[in-house]
Design a protein around this motif. Sequence first.
Motif, PDB file in Angstrom:
ATOM      1  N   TRP A  34      42.190  61.987  61.013  1.00  0.00           N
ATOM      2  CA  TRP A  34      40.712  61.427  60.925  1.00  0.00           C
ATOM      3  C   TRP A  34      40.025  62.641  60.731  1.00  0.00           C
ATOM      4  O   TRP A  34      38.930  62.729  60.351  1.00  0.00           O
ATOM      5  CB  TRP A  34      40.308  60.480  62.319  1.00  0.00           C
ATOM      6  CG  TRP A  34      39.059  60.100  62.357  1.00  0.00           C
ATOM      7  CD1 TRP A  34      38.085  60.609  63.085  1.00  0.00           C
ATOM      8  CD2 TRP A  34      38.361  59.152  61.600  1.00  0.00           C
ATOM      9  NE1 TRP A  34      36.855  59.826  62.663  1.00  0.00           N
ATOM     10  CE2 TRP A  34      37.172  59.051  61.859  1.00  0.00           C
ATOM     11  CE3 TRP A  34      38.858  58.445  60.385  1.00  0.00           C
ATOM     12  CZ2 TRP A  34      36.313  58.166  61.330  1.00  0.00           C
ATOM     13  CZ3 TRP A  34      38.248  57.400  59.755  1.00  0.00           C
ATOM     14  CH2 TRP A  34      36.718  57.427  60.127  1.00  0.00           C
ATOM     15  N   ASP A  35      40.175  63.664  61.660  1.00  0.00           N
ATOM     16  CA  ASP A  35      39.232  64.942  61.743  1.00  0.00           C
ATOM     17  C   ASP A  35      39.404  65.884  60.350  1.00  0.00           C
ATOM     18  O   ASP A  35      38.500  66.361  60.044  1.00  0.00           O
ATOM     19  CB  ASP A  35      39.755  65.787  63.038  1.00  0.00           C
ATOM     20  CG  ASP A  35      40.810  66.193  62.940  1.00  0.00           C
ATOM     21  OD1 ASP A  35      41.995  66.188  61.992  1.00  0.00           O
ATOM     22  OD2 ASP A  35      41.452  67.102  63.867  1.00  0.00           O
ATOM     23  N   MET A  44      34.150  53.667  59.116  1.00  0.00           N
ATOM     24  CA  MET A  44      33.655  54.822  59.131  1.00  0.00           C
ATOM     25  C   MET A  44      32.200  54.382  59.364  1.00  0.00           C
ATOM     26  O   MET A  44      31.589  53.795  58.010  1.00  0.00           O
ATOM     27  CB  MET A  44      33.808  55.877  58.239  1.00  0.00           C
ATOM     28  CG  MET A  44      33.010  57.287  58.266  1.00  0.00           C
ATOM     29  SD  MET A  44      33.328  58.502  57.018  1.00  0.00           S
ATOM     30  CE  MET A  44      34.669  58.947  58.021  1.00  0.00           C
ATOM     31  N   GLN A  79      37.702  59.380  71.107  1.00  0.00           N
ATOM     32  CA  GLN A  79      38.255  60.027  70.080  1.00  0.00           C
ATOM     33  C   GLN A  79      37.391  60.925  69.476  1.00  0.00           C
ATOM     34  O   GLN A  79      36.216  60.869  69.387  1.00  0.00           O
ATOM     35  CB  GLN A  79      38.516  59.068  69.023  1.00  0.00           C
ATOM     36  CG  GLN A  79      39.414  59.525  68.038  1.00  0.00           C
ATOM     37  CD  GLN A  79      39.764  58.430  66.785  1.00  0.00           C
ATOM     38  OE1 GLN A  79      39.512  57.442  66.834  1.00  0.00           O
ATOM     39  NE2 GLN A  79      40.597  59.051  65.702  1.00  0.00           N
ATOM     40  N   THR A 102      33.976  61.682  66.244  1.00  0.00           N
ATOM     41  CA  THR A 102      33.559  60.263  65.930  1.00  0.00           C
ATOM     42  C   THR A 102      32.262  60.133  66.368  1.00  0.00           C
ATOM     43  O   THR A 102      31.806  60.784  67.283  1.00  0.00           O
ATOM     44  CB  THR A 102      34.628  59.281  66.589  1.00  0.00           C
ATOM     45  OG1 THR A 102      34.504  59.582  68.013  1.00  0.00           O
ATOM     46  CG2 THR A 102      36.088  59.360  66.297  1.00  0.00           C
ATOM     47  N   HIS A 131      31.219  58.177  68.642  1.00  0.00           N
ATOM     48  CA  HIS A 131      31.719  57.959  70.051  1.00  0.00           C
ATOM     49  C   HIS A 131      31.393  59.164  71.001  1.00  0.00           C
ATOM     50  O   HIS A 131      30.823  59.200  72.075  1.00  0.00           O
ATOM     51  CB  HIS A 131      32.717  56.892  70.113  1.00  0.00           C
ATOM     52  CG  HIS A 131      32.782  55.768  69.477  1.00  0.00           C
ATOM     53  ND1 HIS A 131      31.774  54.865  69.488  1.00  0.00           N
ATOM     54  CD2 HIS A 131      33.423  55.223  68.482  1.00  0.00           C
ATOM     55  CE1 HIS A 131      32.146  53.788  68.720  1.00  0.00           C
ATOM     56  NE2 HIS A 131      33.102  54.060  68.261  1.00  0.00           N
ATOM     57  N   GLN A 175      42.390  57.038  69.009  1.00  0.00           N
ATOM     58  CA  GLN A 175      42.099  56.148  70.083  1.00  0.00           C
ATOM     59  C   GLN A 175      43.080  55.894  70.939  1.00  0.00           C
ATOM     60  O   GLN A 175      42.785  55.365  71.995  1.00  0.00           O
ATOM     61  CB  GLN A 175      41.216  54.946  69.482  1.00  0.00           C
ATOM     62  CG  GLN A 175      40.743  54.015  70.627  1.00  0.00           C
ATOM     63  CD  GLN A 175      39.496  54.757  71.485  1.00  0.00           C
ATOM     64  OE1 GLN A 175      38.814  55.494  70.943  1.00  0.00           O
ATOM     65  NE2 GLN A 175      39.553  54.401  72.711  1.00  0.00           N
TER      66      GLN A 175
END
Length: 257
Positions: A73-74, A92, A138, A141, A143, A162
């Motif tokens: 993801w990163d 996304m 996570q 993100t 969040h 997550q």
Amino acid sequence: MHRILTRLAAAAAVVVLGAGAASAETKVGIAAEPYPPFTVPDAAGNWSGWEIEIMDALCEEAKLDCTIVPTAWDGIIPALTSGKIDMIIGSMSITEERLKVIDFSDKYYNTPTAIIGLKEVEIEPTNESLSGKLLGVQRSTIHENYVRKHFPDAEVKTYQTQDEANQDLVAGRLDAVQADSLALATFLESDSGKACCDMKGEVEPDEEILGPGVGVGIRQGDTELKEKLNKAIAAIRENGTYEKISEKYFDFDIYGK
């Protein structure tokens, strides 16, 4: 005669090249880790889930030959901008920060953001209530961006996935986690989720950080692909495909407002 054969050969080459262009592979980046009910791999590496079915429907409607490319993801946005993948279908959110680097299709779903936590810990989704609490998110993100802005007095711990954050919550190494409400609700339905935790509530909206919804990430300037995807999203919503897929997973309208 030689000229005629040459022209025929050239015409054949154009046909072959045209056919190749029409069926060119479109690499779709998804997060490498499971994110139920959106993306779930089996032991053989085959993927299923709501977002996978939506991806298949969009690619079919847009006449794209799509191949899934699981990506950390990163590193998924750098993979897109460098050409390793052609689009991102991985829950996304469309945000102003990301729009500085990539572009997006129209949204294809929108769900609230929420916090869950240990049953024995009294928590509300406010900075005052979370002050001094261990809050997992996570990394890289929306969040993470949200909790650092809105919950500055919480002790924030970031995770590569997550699932890792959820497992630390189960183990009692966190007081709470923040993520998409639907993904967290799915976790709370699992045996470990039921045993340890409960829903603490939805966070206050912040469109600047959380965005207006989830879209397909594409490279800036790829207007042809963007147009195809926007038409495909509208088409599967209009012809009932979107609803037919969604009702297998949800008892509410995931498209949102």
